[in-house]
Scaffold this active site. Structure first.
Site, PDB file in Angstrom:
ATOM      1  N   LEU A  64       0.834  -1.202   0.000  1.00 20.59           N
ATOM      2  CA  LEU A  64       0.000   0.000   0.000  1.00 20.59           C
ATOM      3  C   LEU A  64       0.873   1.259   0.000  1.00 20.59           C
ATOM      4  CD1 LEU A  64      -2.428  -1.521   2.624  1.00 20.59           C
ATOM      5  CD2 LEU A  64      -3.022  -0.984   0.249  1.00 20.59           C
ATOM      6  N   LYS A 168      15.460  -0.280   5.570  1.00 19.79           N
ATOM      7  CA  LYS A 168      15.106   0.313   4.273  1.00 19.79           C
ATOM      8  C   LYS A 168      15.356   1.831   4.273  1.00 19.79           C
ATOM      9  CE  LYS A 168      12.388   1.370   0.632  1.00 19.79           C
ATOM     10  NZ  LYS A 168      12.556   1.046  -0.731  1.00 19.79           N
TER      11      LYS A 168
HETATM   12  P1  NAD Z   1       0.698   2.611  -6.042  1.00 22.25           P
HETATM   13  O1  NAD Z   1       0.078   3.881  -5.600  1.00 22.25           O
HETATM   14  O2  NAD Z   1       0.947   2.377  -7.494  1.00 22.25           O
HETATM   15  O3  NAD Z   1      -0.182   1.367  -5.515  1.00 22.25           O
HETATM   16  C1  NAD Z   1      -0.865   1.334  -4.291  1.00 22.25           C
HETATM   17  C2  NAD Z   1      -2.167   0.592  -4.510  1.00 22.25           C
HETATM   18  O4  NAD Z   1      -2.829   0.461  -3.241  1.00 22.25           O
HETATM   19  C3  NAD Z   1      -3.148   1.329  -5.443  1.00 22.25           C
HETATM   20  O5  NAD Z   1      -3.508   0.465  -6.507  1.00 22.25           O
HETATM   21  C4  NAD Z   1      -4.337   1.680  -4.538  1.00 22.25           C
HETATM   22  O6  NAD Z   1      -5.584   1.630  -5.216  1.00 22.25           O
HETATM   23  C5  NAD Z   1      -4.220   0.594  -3.484  1.00 22.25           C
HETATM   24  N1  NAD Z   1      -4.909   0.909  -2.224  1.00 22.25           N
HETATM   25  C6  NAD Z   1      -4.835   2.046  -1.479  1.00 22.25           C
HETATM   26  N2  NAD Z   1      -5.613   1.939  -0.376  1.00 22.25           N
HETATM   27  C7  NAD Z   1      -6.185   0.700  -0.434  1.00 22.25           C
HETATM   28  C8  NAD Z   1      -7.088   0.020   0.401  1.00 22.25           C
HETATM   29  N3  NAD Z   1      -7.569   0.568   1.531  1.00 22.25           N
HETATM   30  N4  NAD Z   1      -7.489  -1.220   0.038  1.00 22.25           N
HETATM   31  C9  NAD Z   1      -7.022  -1.778  -1.101  1.00 22.25           C
HETATM   32  N5  NAD Z   1      -6.164  -1.173  -1.943  1.00 22.25           N
HETATM   33  C10 NAD Z   1      -5.742   0.060  -1.607  1.00 22.25           C
HETATM   34  O7  NAD Z   1       2.075   2.491  -5.217  1.00 22.25           O
HETATM   35  P2  NAD Z   1       3.352   1.579  -5.579  1.00 22.25           P
HETATM   36  O8  NAD Z   1       4.296   2.328  -6.455  1.00 22.25           O
HETATM   37  O9  NAD Z   1       2.880   0.224  -5.964  1.00 22.25           O
HETATM   38  O10 NAD Z   1       4.066   1.530  -4.154  1.00 22.25           O
HETATM   39  C11 NAD Z   1       3.574   0.712  -3.097  1.00 22.25           C
HETATM   40  C12 NAD Z   1       4.564   0.798  -1.942  1.00 22.25           C
HETATM   41  O11 NAD Z   1       5.853   0.337  -2.378  1.00 22.25           O
HETATM   42  C13 NAD Z   1       4.781   2.217  -1.399  1.00 22.25           C
HETATM   43  O12 NAD Z   1       4.851   2.163  -0.009  1.00 22.25           O
HETATM   44  C14 NAD Z   1       6.089   2.648  -2.047  1.00 22.25           C
HETATM   45  O13 NAD Z   1       6.786   3.601  -1.266  1.00 22.25           O
HETATM   46  C15 NAD Z   1       6.837   1.317  -2.087  1.00 22.25           C
HETATM   47  N6  NAD Z   1       7.880   1.234  -3.128  1.00 22.25           N
HETATM   48  C16 NAD Z   1       7.631   1.687  -4.387  1.00 22.25           C
HETATM   49  C17 NAD Z   1       8.626   1.596  -5.354  1.00 22.25           C
HETATM   50  C18 NAD Z   1       8.376   2.078  -6.765  1.00 22.25           C
HETATM   51  O14 NAD Z   1       9.358   2.179  -7.548  1.00 22.25           O
HETATM   52  N7  NAD Z   1       7.128   2.353  -7.165  1.00 22.25           N
HETATM   53  C19 NAD Z   1       9.883   1.040  -5.038  1.00 22.25           C
HETATM   54  C20 NAD Z   1      10.098   0.553  -3.734  1.00 22.25           C
HETATM   55  C21 NAD Z   1       9.078   0.661  -2.790  1.00 22.25           C
END
Ligand code: NAD
Length: 293
Positions: A64, A168
């Site tokens: 999330l 991290k």
């Molecule tokens: P994102 O915003 O693309 O995806 C998050 C998803 O969670 C969305 O699809 C949203 O609809 C869903 N969501 C939110 N609230 C919800 C709920 N109550 N119930 C169900 N679904 C819900 O984000 P992301 O890029 O996939 O990143 C996710 C995590 O990974 C973050 O914490 C981010 O910091 C971490 N991260 C991201 C990257 C990257 O390159 N994108 C790299 C390392 C870590």
């Protein structure tokens, strides 16, 4: 194994698909219908509500956006609907205090919680080559390791609950500061009249060598292929680096750690990602802001 997966965004979508590809029965949920449909196409069972991705599962993975989302999903879905003994793995990047709080909440219900944030971006999530830093008990780590291995190339136990998040943000604070130091150094080398490829050849074999230089060089055409060679697009967004630096500053404050370089890195990424509106660019693009004057 029957696994629930909540949060099918940029990262979670590929991770859930890799669990399905590895032969798990993945019950996936997201608030976005589009994300849910993509998960269905990738071999997951789309769940009509979060509870259906928690009930009767042997493990539940969450991916999330931030701490507030994880707290909410744990409080109202995972902890209420999880059966005692269920392994609950949060892979989101969140603050250490929230990670510890949701673990305490889950343990009180007899669930087995671990925090397992990742290193690696969307390509690594899709390709199953993430690195997981895991916080939790020995039992939690032992049970989580084979599941995380189906989504990554390395799974490392960092310590008790919250230790995965701590590792991290410590790593990413170092990365943010070292990227800025690498960028300003190349800009100064240029102003001093050095040939940048020649300076790279020297510094990459001398004591200034670091990952931001030799694996992710912010100068186009120098070092291995990196987002700099793609106009600073793709890679790791500056807005996400800023998010991690803010988490690092909050953790430093609550732990009483002195982090002047981390604080400076946060201020500069704030300027680049927010004041200058470049949050969607790769974090190495900050070289363009440092080189303006
Ligand atoms: P994102 O915003 O693309 O995806 C998050 C998803 O969670 C969305 O699809 C949203 O609809 C869903 N969501 C939110 N609230 C919800 C709920 N109550 N119930 C169900 N679904 C819900 O984000 P992301 O890029 O996939 O990143 C996710 C995590 O990974 C973050 O914490 C981010 O910091 C971490 N991260 C991201 C990257 C990257 O390159 N994108 C790299 C390392 C870590």
């Amino acid at each position: 194994m029957k696994i629930g997966f909540i949060g099918l965004g940029n990262m979670g979508g590929g991770m859930a698909a890799n669990l399905a590809k590895a032969g798990h029965e993945v019950h996936a949920f997201d608030l976005s219908g589009e994300a849910l449909a993509r998960a269905g196409e990738a071999g997951c069972h789309p769940a009509s509500e979060a509870a259906a991705a928690v009930n009767d599962m042997e493990a539940v993975v969450t991916m999330l956006p931030a701490g507030e989302h994880v707290r909410k999903v744990y409080e109202y879905e995972v902890v209420i609907n999880g059966d005692p003994g269920t392994l609950v793995i949060d892979c989101s990047t969140i603050d250490v205090d929230s990670a510890r709080d949701v673990a305490t909440m889950a343990e009180a219900k007899g669930l087995v919680p671990v925090d397992a944030p990742v290193s690696g971006g969307i390509a690594a999530a899709n390709g199953g080559t993430l690195t997981f830093m895991v916080g939790g008990s020995e039992e939690g780590f032992k049970r989580a390791e084979p599941i995380l291995s189906d989504m990554g190339k390395a799974v490392i136990h960092a310590g008790a609950n919250g230790a995965g998040q701590a590792a991290k943000i410590c790593n990413n604070m170092l990365l943010g500061a070292s990227m800025i130091a690498t960028c300003e150094t190349f800009k100064m080398a240029e102003k001093l009249g050095l040939d940048l490829q020649n300076f790279y050849d020297i510094s990459s074999k001398a004591s200034g060598q670091n990952w931001s230089m030799t694996s992710y060089c912010p100068v186009p055409g120098v070092g291995p292929q990196s987002p700099a060679d793609n106009s600073y697009e793709g890679g790791f967004a500056a807005a996400l680096m800023l998010k991690d630096l803010r988490l690092a500053m909050a953790a430093a404050e609550s732990a009483g750690a002195e982090v002047p370089m981390g604080a400076k890195a946060q201020a500069l990424y704030e300027q680049y990602a927010e004041a200058e509106g470049q949050g969607g660019m790769d974090f190495s693009g900050i070289i363009n802001m440092l080189g303006k004057n």
